[in-house]
Design a protein around this motif. Sequence first.
Motif, PDB file in Angstrom:
ATOM      1  N   SER A 187       0.857  -1.198   0.000  1.00  0.00           N
ATOM      2  CA  SER A 187       0.000   0.000   0.000  1.00  0.00           C
ATOM      3  C   SER A 187       0.882   1.233   0.000  1.00  0.00           C
ATOM      4  O   SER A 187       1.897   1.290   0.707  1.00  0.00           O
ATOM      5  CB  SER A 187      -0.934   0.007   1.208  1.00  0.00           C
ATOM      6  N   LEU A 188       0.496   2.185  -0.816  1.00  0.00           N
ATOM      7  CA  LEU A 188       1.221   3.454  -0.921  1.00  0.00           C
ATOM      8  C   LEU A 188       0.209   4.584  -0.821  1.00  0.00           C
ATOM      9  O   LEU A 188      -0.769   4.619  -1.576  1.00  0.00           O
ATOM     10  CB  LEU A 188       1.983   3.536  -2.239  1.00  0.00           C
ATOM     11  N   LYS A 189       0.433   5.483   0.099  1.00  0.00           N
ATOM     12  CA  LYS A 189      -0.494   6.586   0.332  1.00  0.00           C
ATOM     13  C   LYS A 189       0.288   7.885   0.385  1.00  0.00           C
ATOM     14  O   LYS A 189       1.247   8.017   1.150  1.00  0.00           O
ATOM     15  CB  LYS A 189      -1.266   6.375   1.642  1.00  0.00           C
ATOM     16  N   LYS A 190      -0.153   8.823  -0.442  1.00  0.00           N
ATOM     17  CA  LYS A 190       0.458  10.155  -0.464  1.00  0.00           C
ATOM     18  C   LYS A 190      -0.645  11.192  -0.265  1.00  0.00           C
ATOM     19  O   LYS A 190      -1.639  11.182  -1.003  1.00  0.00           O
ATOM     20  CB  LYS A 190       1.156  10.415  -1.800  1.00  0.00           C
ATOM     21  N   THR A 191      -0.482  12.052   0.698  1.00  0.00           N
ATOM     22  CA  THR A 191      -1.488  13.079   0.993  1.00  0.00           C
ATOM     23  C   THR A 191      -0.830  14.450   1.066  1.00  0.00           C
ATOM     24  O   THR A 191       0.329  14.584   1.494  1.00  0.00           O
ATOM     25  CB  THR A 191      -2.212  12.796   2.315  1.00  0.00           C
ATOM     26  N   LEU A 192      -1.587  15.445   0.652  1.00  0.00           N
ATOM     27  CA  LEU A 192      -1.147  16.838   0.680  1.00  0.00           C
ATOM     28  C   LEU A 192      -2.207  17.659   1.382  1.00  0.00           C
ATOM     29  O   LEU A 192      -3.373  17.638   0.980  1.00  0.00           O
ATOM     30  CB  LEU A 192      -0.911  17.364  -0.746  1.00  0.00           C
ATOM     31  N   ASP A 193      -1.829  18.370   2.426  1.00  0.00           N
ATOM     32  CA  ASP A 193      -2.734  19.250   3.179  1.00  0.00           C
ATOM     33  C   ASP A 193      -2.308  20.696   2.981  1.00  0.00           C
ATOM     34  O   ASP A 193      -1.097  21.011   3.013  1.00  0.00           O
ATOM     35  CB  ASP A 193      -2.721  18.908   4.671  1.00  0.00           C
ATOM     36  N   VAL A 243      -9.422  28.573   4.542  1.00  0.00           N
ATOM     37  CA  VAL A 243      -9.666  27.489   3.599  1.00  0.00           C
ATOM     38  C   VAL A 243      -8.677  26.366   3.890  1.00  0.00           C
ATOM     39  O   VAL A 243      -7.471  26.621   4.026  1.00  0.00           O
ATOM     40  CB  VAL A 243      -9.519  27.970   2.139  1.00  0.00           C
ATOM     41  N   THR A 244      -9.164  25.132   3.993  1.00  0.00           N
ATOM     42  CA  THR A 244      -8.317  23.961   4.184  1.00  0.00           C
ATOM     43  C   THR A 244      -8.693  22.908   3.154  1.00  0.00           C
ATOM     44  O   THR A 244      -9.864  22.792   2.757  1.00  0.00           O
ATOM     45  CB  THR A 244      -8.476  23.371   5.597  1.00  0.00           C
ATOM     46  N   THR A 245      -7.713  22.127   2.732  1.00  0.00           N
ATOM     47  CA  THR A 245      -7.927  21.081   1.745  1.00  0.00           C
ATOM     48  C   THR A 245      -7.010  19.907   2.038  1.00  0.00           C
ATOM     49  O   THR A 245      -5.905  20.095   2.560  1.00  0.00           O
ATOM     50  CB  THR A 245      -7.679  21.615   0.316  1.00  0.00           C
ATOM     51  N   ARG A 246      -7.481  18.717   1.730  1.00  0.00           N
ATOM     52  CA  ARG A 246      -6.681  17.490   1.823  1.00  0.00           C
ATOM     53  C   ARG A 246      -6.829  16.743   0.499  1.00  0.00           C
ATOM     54  O   ARG A 246      -7.945  16.459   0.056  1.00  0.00           O
ATOM     55  CB  ARG A 246      -7.127  16.625   2.982  1.00  0.00           C
ATOM     56  N   ARG A 247      -5.666  16.375  -0.096  1.00  0.00           N
ATOM     57  CA  ARG A 247      -5.665  15.759  -1.414  1.00  0.00           C
ATOM     58  C   ARG A 247      -4.882  14.451  -1.380  1.00  0.00           C
ATOM     59  O   ARG A 247      -3.893  14.323  -0.649  1.00  0.00           O
ATOM     60  CB  ARG A 247      -5.056  16.713  -2.450  1.00  0.00           C
ATOM     61  N   ASP A 248      -5.348  13.529  -2.206  1.00  0.00           N
ATOM     62  CA  ASP A 248      -4.701  12.224  -2.342  1.00  0.00           C
ATOM     63  C   ASP A 248      -3.848  12.229  -3.610  1.00  0.00           C
ATOM     64  O   ASP A 248      -4.372  12.375  -4.722  1.00  0.00           O
ATOM     65  CB  ASP A 248      -5.766  11.130  -2.411  1.00  0.00           C
TER      66      ASP A 248
END
Length: 565
Positions: free
Chosen positions: A107-113, A132-137
Motif C-alpha cells: 500500500s502506498l499513500k500520499k497526501t497533501l494538506d 480554507v483547508t484542503t486534503r488531497r490524495d
Amino acid sequence: KHKGKNILFSVLLNRITGTRINYRRSLQTSVNTPYSFGESYGVKSGFNFNIREFPGIPLFFWTKSIPILKKSAESKLRLYPDRWTISGSYDRNLNLSEDLNGTIRSSLKKTLDGTLDINFKWFKNLSAGLRVTTRRDLSDTANVNLSFSNPKLGLELNYSQSFSASYKPKILPFLTHDLSYKAGYTENWDRQTESRRSSMNSSWAVKGTFDHIRLFGGKSSGPSRQAPRRGGRRTGQKTASAKKDKPFYDPPLAVLRFLTGWIESPKYSYSRGYKNLTPGIIERPAFEYTLGLTRTTDVLRVEQSINPSASETESYDLTSSFTLLGGIKTGIKFRRSIGRDLVKQGTRTESRSTSWPDLKITIKRFKKLPFIKSPVNKFIDIFSPRTGYSRSTRETFDIDKGFLTQKSVSTSINPLLSITFKLFKKLSLSSSYAITKDEKESYNSLSGLPLSSSSNLRKTFGATTKYSFAMPGGFKLPLFGRIKFKSTMSISVDVKRSSSLSENFDALGVLTSSSEKSEFAVTPDIAYQFSKQIRGGLRMRWTDTKSRNRNNHLREVQIWIEIRF
C-alpha cells in the motif's frame, strides 16, 4: 530566524513558520508475517505574509467640518490583510508485507494538506476573515500534473471553508450595534458514487444595548453609573456650571430620567441561520453559494441513498434588570427561537420555543429604605435571600398538514427561596427550596386531535452547613528540636429531600396512571490535613428512596488517607 535588517531574513527566512521534517523506517518479522516493511516521511511548513505597519488611506478627511460625520474623519482604509498565512504538509506512507503463503501485499499513500488563513481589517469597526483547508490524495500519479497549463494536485478528499465578518457602527451614542455574519462550507469525497457530499451553513446576527438614560440627556445607565456628590464648594461649582450647559428642554428629560433611572440599559439580540445538505454533487458550486449569499447550488447531482435537506432558524433575545430602593434587583429575560424544515424526506416540522418570563430576584443591602433600613440590612447581611421564576413553552407543528403535534410547558421556581446563613466566618448554613412542573400534550399526527397528556411535579429541598478551622502546633524531637506544622479540618453536612409525582391522562382528561417517588439523603464529610504530605478524611452517606412498590436503603462509609513522600 535572525534579528537585523538583512533582507534575506526579514523578507524570506524569518517568515517561514512551523517547519518540520520527519522520517521513519521499520522492519518486522513474526511467525504469521515473515516480512513486514514500512517507510514514511513528511514535510510541513508555512509562510507569514504579515506586515506590521501598512499605511491606510484617509477616505473621509473631508468630513471634519460636518458635525454629524466628523467622527469618521480619522478612519483609514487598509487594503493589505491584517493577517495572512499559508501552510502545507506532505506525507508519504509505504507498507509491504508477505505472509506464510508467499502473498505480497503493498500500500502506498500520499497526501497533501493545505491551509490559507487571511483576515482583513479595513476599518477599526469593519473586518472580515477567510480560512480554507484542503486534503488531497496524490497516490494516483495520473491525477498529478505540475504544469502551469493544466495543473492537477491529485484527488481532493476534504475541503472546508469558513468566512466571518463583523461591523460595529457608532451612529447614535445611546444605541450600539454589533453586526456579524458567518458562513461555512464543507465537502467530502464519496468513492462509491465518485461525487462530493457538501454542507453549507450561514448565519447573521445583530446585538447591542439601548441606553435610554443617555437618550434623555444623562450619563450611561446601569450599575456603573454614579450619582453626583453632594457638599463641598468645588462640587457646587461643577453642578452650577453643568446646569448652565444643559439645554432649555432639559426639565422634561430630567423627569424621564427620574422615572426610568431604576431600569438598567436593555440588551437585545437577533439572529437568523440557514443550513443546507446537498449530497452527490459533481463539481463545486459557485463562490456565492459557499459564502452563503445564495441558497441554490446550480450544479449536477448523482442519486444517492442520502437525500438533500435544508432548514432555517430564527431567535430573539431581550434582557434587562431593574433595582428597587437600591436593594431588590430583578433580572428579566425574554427568549424566543424558531426552527423549521425547508427540505426534508418525510414530515416537515416547525418548532417554537418561548421563555417568558425569566426572573431572577436578589435582595442586597438597601440604599433607600425609610425607618427600617438598618435592621433590614442586618437581616440581609446574615441571610442573603434570593429567588427565581421561569416559564418556557415548546410547540411542534406539522408544516405540511398545518396543525399542532406536540406542546410542552415547563414552570420552574428555582429557587423558591434560597438563604445563606452566616453565623460567623468559619460556620455557614445555606438552604434552598425549588418547585418544577412539566406539562406535556400530544396530538394525533393524522388528524391533529388531542391524544394524551402528562404532568410531572418535582419538589426539592437542600441544606448545607460548613465549618472549618486551623490548629497550628507541632512536637519536639531529640536532636531535631521542635517541628512546627499547621493542620486544618473542614466539616460539612449535606441534607437533601426530594419528591416527584407523575400523572398520565387520556384525550378526555381521565387519569390513566400515576407514580410517586421520594428520596431523603444525608451526607456528612470530614476532611483533615495534617500537613502538606499527609491528608485524610471520613465520608458517610445515608439515602432512603421510596416508591409505591419498592423501598431502597443505602448506608455507606468511606475512610481515606493520603501520604506523599
